[in-house]
Design a protein around this motif. Structure first.
Motif, PDB file in Angstrom:
ATOM      1  N   GLY A   1       3.787 -14.939   6.253  1.00 17.27           N
ATOM      2  CA  GLY A   1       2.767 -15.229   5.257  1.00 17.27           C
ATOM      3  C   GLY A   1       2.927 -16.612   4.655  1.00 17.27           C
ATOM      4  O   GLY A   1       1.946 -17.357   4.509  1.00 17.27           O
ATOM      5  N   ALA A   2       4.148 -16.959   4.314  1.00 11.85           N
ATOM      6  CA  ALA A   2       4.376 -18.265   3.697  1.00 11.85           C
ATOM      7  C   ALA A   2       3.919 -19.389   4.626  1.00 11.85           C
ATOM      8  O   ALA A   2       3.288 -20.351   4.191  1.00 11.85           O
TER       9      ALA A   2
ATOM     10  N   PHE B   1       1.248 -14.779  -6.258  1.00  9.80           N
ATOM     11  CA  PHE B   1       2.398 -14.827  -5.348  1.00  9.80           C
ATOM     12  C   PHE B   1       1.917 -15.311  -3.985  1.00  9.80           C
ATOM     13  O   PHE B   1       0.995 -14.731  -3.408  1.00  9.80           O
TER      14      PHE B   1
ATOM     15  N   ASP C   1      -5.832 -15.759   0.039  1.00  8.68           N
ATOM     16  CA  ASP C   1      -4.573 -15.211   0.537  1.00  8.68           C
ATOM     17  C   ASP C   1      -4.780 -13.708   0.689  1.00  8.68           C
ATOM     18  O   ASP C   1      -4.744 -12.955  -0.277  1.00  8.68           O
TER      19      ASP C   1
ATOM     20  N   GLN D   1      -1.570  -9.633   1.796  1.00 10.85           N
ATOM     21  CA  GLN D   1      -1.297  -8.247   1.391  1.00 10.85           C
ATOM     22  C   GLN D   1      -2.569  -7.391   1.396  1.00 10.85           C
ATOM     23  O   GLN D   1      -2.541  -6.213   1.751  1.00 10.85           O
TER      24      GLN D   1
ATOM     25  N   LYS E   1       1.743  -9.931   7.077  1.00  6.21           N
ATOM     26  CA  LYS E   1       2.130  -8.538   6.821  1.00  6.21           C
ATOM     27  C   LYS E   1       1.637  -7.514   7.853  1.00  6.21           C
ATOM     28  O   LYS E   1       2.285  -7.322   8.865  1.00  6.21           O
TER      29      LYS E   1
HETATM   30  C1  LIG Z   1       4.065 -11.176   1.146  1.00  3.68           C
HETATM   31  C2  LIG Z   1       3.088 -12.183   0.693  1.00  3.68           C
HETATM   32  C3  LIG Z   1       3.236 -13.546   1.015  1.00  3.68           C
HETATM   33  C4  LIG Z   1       4.431 -14.091   1.770  1.00  3.68           C
HETATM   34  O1  LIG Z   1       4.560 -13.567   3.035  1.00  3.68           O
HETATM   35  P1  LIG Z   1       5.955 -13.785   3.837  1.00  3.68           P
HETATM   36  O2  LIG Z   1       5.662 -13.217   5.189  1.00  3.68           O
HETATM   37  O3  LIG Z   1       7.011 -13.055   3.090  1.00  3.68           O
HETATM   38  O4  LIG Z   1       6.223 -15.237   3.866  1.00  3.68           O
HETATM   39  C5  LIG Z   1       2.247 -14.416   0.590  1.00  3.68           C
HETATM   40  N1  LIG Z   1       1.189 -13.993  -0.122  1.00  3.68           N
HETATM   41  C6  LIG Z   1       1.030 -12.711  -0.448  1.00  3.68           C
HETATM   42  C7  LIG Z   1      -0.175 -12.293  -1.225  1.00  3.68           C
HETATM   43  C8  LIG Z   1       1.973 -11.761  -0.077  1.00  3.68           C
HETATM   44  O5  LIG Z   1       1.826 -10.481  -0.440  1.00  3.68           O
END
Ligand SMILES: *Cc1c(COP(=O)(O)O)cnc(C)c1O
Length: 410
Positions: free
Chosen positions: A99-100, A131, A218, A221, A247
């Motif tokens: 995700g990052a 986040f 984003d 999630q 995710k």
């Molecule tokens: C989990 C998450 C991230 C980060 O994902 P990673 O795979 O841990 O880098 C970014 N944004 C949101 C909304 C998330 O829930």
């Protein structure tokens, strides 16, 4: 087991349980004790653990080809790009492993977009309580002092406004001509299960159009059925310019994606971005299979039905709990807010209720069950959460409150 942990960096507050096997929403630890999984690896294993179709595809592809490199065409990557674009109305995809990284890709698109508009120091508008990940730039976009503390200097180029507050966005637009994009989660997960209103998202879309900003969602999630729609933005009937996924996309196999349309779709030219592992045949084939299963089993619709059932069940069961201040959610993203910090509930839920939960922002119990749960499992989550909270109410601050009530009554 302590010995094994001693050579790991101390980045996590881990529970003293190690799972060895799973099936659907169930998990078993080393002693063979069965647990009910109400977090799905934090919104990752939406198809449940050990999904047989995923297991077959992983084995088959591993026996054919794992990796070649993005120096070459990758058929499964092209297919996945096509599938995701058909599903979202976006035009192009970039694949990475988390995700990052997907959000980092979005930031780079926003910066290119800004520089193309002759904005020398482009800024991305981000939200309170957001986040977005743990790399330095995604940490700068995240709004959690506990996560950020000790890691300065963080990259610049982010401007923060309160979540779900269109007036604050308008004000930022007036004050900062160098804004080029907005990044937002349609429902904040780590931020405590906060759902942006549909009106707000529509107005945000309109402001982005008016100012030539990229609307970047984003959906790491919220995406892929979690909220009861394929994507969170569909609840508001809008379309983003850029969106990020990760995710649930691989159901546990690492993969991230950044999708774009319009001007954002063609910003990169060869050499400007890349990833060694990103978009490898195995990850992309797994993700194609995840999409197949989600569509075949109508999992977004299931999430809507099960989420409504979970919310209603929790509201009924916890209606007169003295410490519960709010129960909210969308689809199978559900939060129970307490009037006090409750991190210890994670361990108590495991040990006493054999239930996996998370607590976020200190006071919010977060439930993210797999989308393949059946009704009985959803009802079982309600029963276990209610038992957990009634136990903690009689042990915790609620005891005093209840006692005070009794005293007042006598
Ligand atoms: C989990 C998450 C991230 C980060 O994902 P990673 O795979 O841990 O880098 C970014 N944004 C949101 C909304 C998330 O829930």
């Amino acid at each position: 087991m302590q010995a094994a942990i001693s050579h790991l960096m101390d980045a996590y507050a881990r529970q003293p349980v190690s799972f060895v096997r799973g099936s659907g929403a169930r998990l078993w630890d080393e002693q063979g004790v069965e647990y009910l999984d109400a977090i799905a690896g934090v919104a990752v294993t939406s198809l449940g653990h050990a999904h047989p179709d995923i297991a077959v595809v992983i084995a088959e592809q591993a026996g054919m080809l794992l990796h070649t490199s993005n120096v070459f065409r990758i058929d499964w990557q092209e297919r996945l790009g096509e599938r995701l674009c058909a599903l979202t109305g976006m035009q192009n995809a970039f694949f990475c492993n988390s995700g990052a990284e997907a959000n980092e890709t979005a930031f780079k698109l926003a910066r290119l977009h800004g520089h193309r508009k002759q904005v020398a120091r482009p800024k991305i508008l981000v939200m309170g309580n957001a986040f977005h990940g743990r790399t330095l730039a995604t940490l700068a976009a995240t709004d959690n002092p506990a996560n950020q503390h000790g890691f300065g200097p963080l990259p610049e180029g982010f401007l923060r406004v309160p979540y779900d507050d269109i007036g604050a966005v308008r004000q930022a637009a007036e004050q900062s001509p160098d804004i080029v994009a907005v990044l937002i989660e349609p429902v904040q997960g780590e931020g405590g299960i906060r759902v942006a209103s549909a009106d707000y998202l529509r107005e945000l879309r309109a402001l982005c159009d008016q100012h030539g900003w990229l609307l970047m969602l984003d959906e790491i999630q919220t995406g892929l059925g979690r909220t009861g729609n394929w994507f969170g933005y569909q609840h508001a009937g809008i379309a983003p310019d850029v969106m990020t996924l990760a995710k649930a996309l691989g159901n546990g196999f690492p993969i991230g994606a950044c999708l774009a349309r319009g001007t954002a779709a063609d910003l990169f030219s060869p050499g400007q971005h890349g990833s060694t592992f990103g978009g490898n045949p195995l990850a992309c084939r797994v993700a194609c299979t995840v999409l197949d299963i989600m569509a075949r089993d109508k999992l977004p619709e299931r999430a809507a039905v099960l989420g409504a059932r979970l919310l209603a069940g929790l509201r009924k069961a916890l209606s007169d709990h003295p410490n519960v201040t709010a129960i909210r959610g969308q689809g199978l993203m559900v939060g129970i807010e307490l009037d006090q910090p409750c991190k210890e509930l994670v361990g108590q839920a495991l040990e006493e209720q054999r239930l996996l939960i998370t607590v976020t922002r200190d006071t919010v119990i977060r439930l993210l069950p797999p989308l393949v749960c059946d009704e009985l499992q959803i009802d079982d989550i309600v029963v276990r959460v209610a038992r957990l909270l009634s136990a903690s109410a009689t042990n915790g601050a609620a005891t005093d409150e209840a006692a005070a009530h009794m005293e007042a009554a006598t």
